[in-house]
Write a protein that holds these residues in place. Sequence first.
Motif, PDB file in Angstrom:
ATOM      1  N   THR A  25       0.557  -1.085  -0.037  1.00 53.20           N
ATOM      2  CA  THR A  25      -0.008  -0.206  -0.234  1.00 53.20           C
ATOM      3  C   THR A  25       0.550   1.340   0.009  1.00 53.20           C
ATOM      4  O   THR A  25       0.077   2.143  -0.951  1.00 53.20           O
ATOM      5  CB  THR A  25      -0.964   0.192   1.439  1.00 53.20           C
ATOM      6  N   THR A  26       2.115   1.294   0.375  1.00 56.43           N
ATOM      7  CA  THR A  26       2.790   2.186   1.241  1.00 56.43           C
ATOM      8  C   THR A  26       3.167   3.131  -0.894  1.00 56.43           C
ATOM      9  O   THR A  26       3.102   3.888  -0.656  1.00 56.43           O
ATOM     10  CB  THR A  26       3.657   1.909   2.034  1.00 56.43           C
ATOM     11  N   ARG A  63      -4.629   7.868   2.164  1.00 59.98           N
ATOM     12  CA  ARG A  63      -4.075   6.356   3.116  1.00 59.98           C
ATOM     13  C   ARG A  63      -5.258   6.121   4.325  1.00 59.98           C
ATOM     14  O   ARG A  63      -5.343   7.435   4.843  1.00 59.98           O
ATOM     15  CB  ARG A  63      -2.998   6.357   3.580  1.00 59.98           C
ATOM     16  N   PHE A  90      -6.391   2.746   0.602  1.00 56.30           N
ATOM     17  CA  PHE A  90      -6.499   3.724   0.118  1.00 56.30           C
ATOM     18  C   PHE A  90      -7.610   4.059  -0.496  1.00 56.30           C
ATOM     19  O   PHE A  90      -8.748   3.926  -1.165  1.00 56.30           O
ATOM     20  CB  PHE A  90      -5.250   4.800  -0.484  1.00 56.30           C
TER      21      PHE A  90
END
Length: 160
Positions: free
Chosen positions: A31-32, A47, A53
Motif C-alpha cells: 500500500t505504501t 491513505r 486508500f
Amino acid sequence: MLDIATRLLLVAPLIFLTHAFSWSLLRDWTTTLIIQGDALIGTHLVRLSPTSFSIRDLNFQVVVACTSIDALIGSLPLLYDRRKSLLKFFGFFLVYSIIVQFINLSRLVLGFFAFDHGVSWKIAHEIPSGVFLFIWFVWLLWYRGWVSLRLQAVKHRKEI
C-alpha cells in the motif's frame, strides 16, 4: 512428465495456503509503495488505513492477491531445481522475488494512474493483471525448459 505433473499439482495448495495468512506487513508495504509510486507520477491517493486508500470517492483495499505473494509462493515448485544447492536456489529466489514485486508494483501504480485518468477498472487493472499472470506462467514454463518460445519460420513447399 511425472515431475511436471507433480510440480503443477503443488501450485494450487501452496496458493491456498498463502491465503490462510493475512500478510499484514506485506500488504502495508505494498500500500505504501503504491501510494508513493502514484505520488511520483501525479496521482493523489489518500491513505485510509495501513492497507487501504482512496482515489476521489472510491476506496480500495490491498488484499493478499495484490501483493502477488500467492503466485510467488505458488511458483516455488515450478522453479525448484534439485540439481542446485538450497543456498543457490534461495539466492535466485530472492532476486526473482524482487523482480516480480517490482513488475507487480509498477503494474499497480500505472493501473491506478490510468484509472484516476478515466480508464475503466477492467482495462486499467483487471486485464493487465491477467496478462501479467499469464506472461509470468509462460516464463516459468520457459525457464524450466518445458516450452520453447522460439519463433520458427514456416516454410512453404509445394506438394505434388
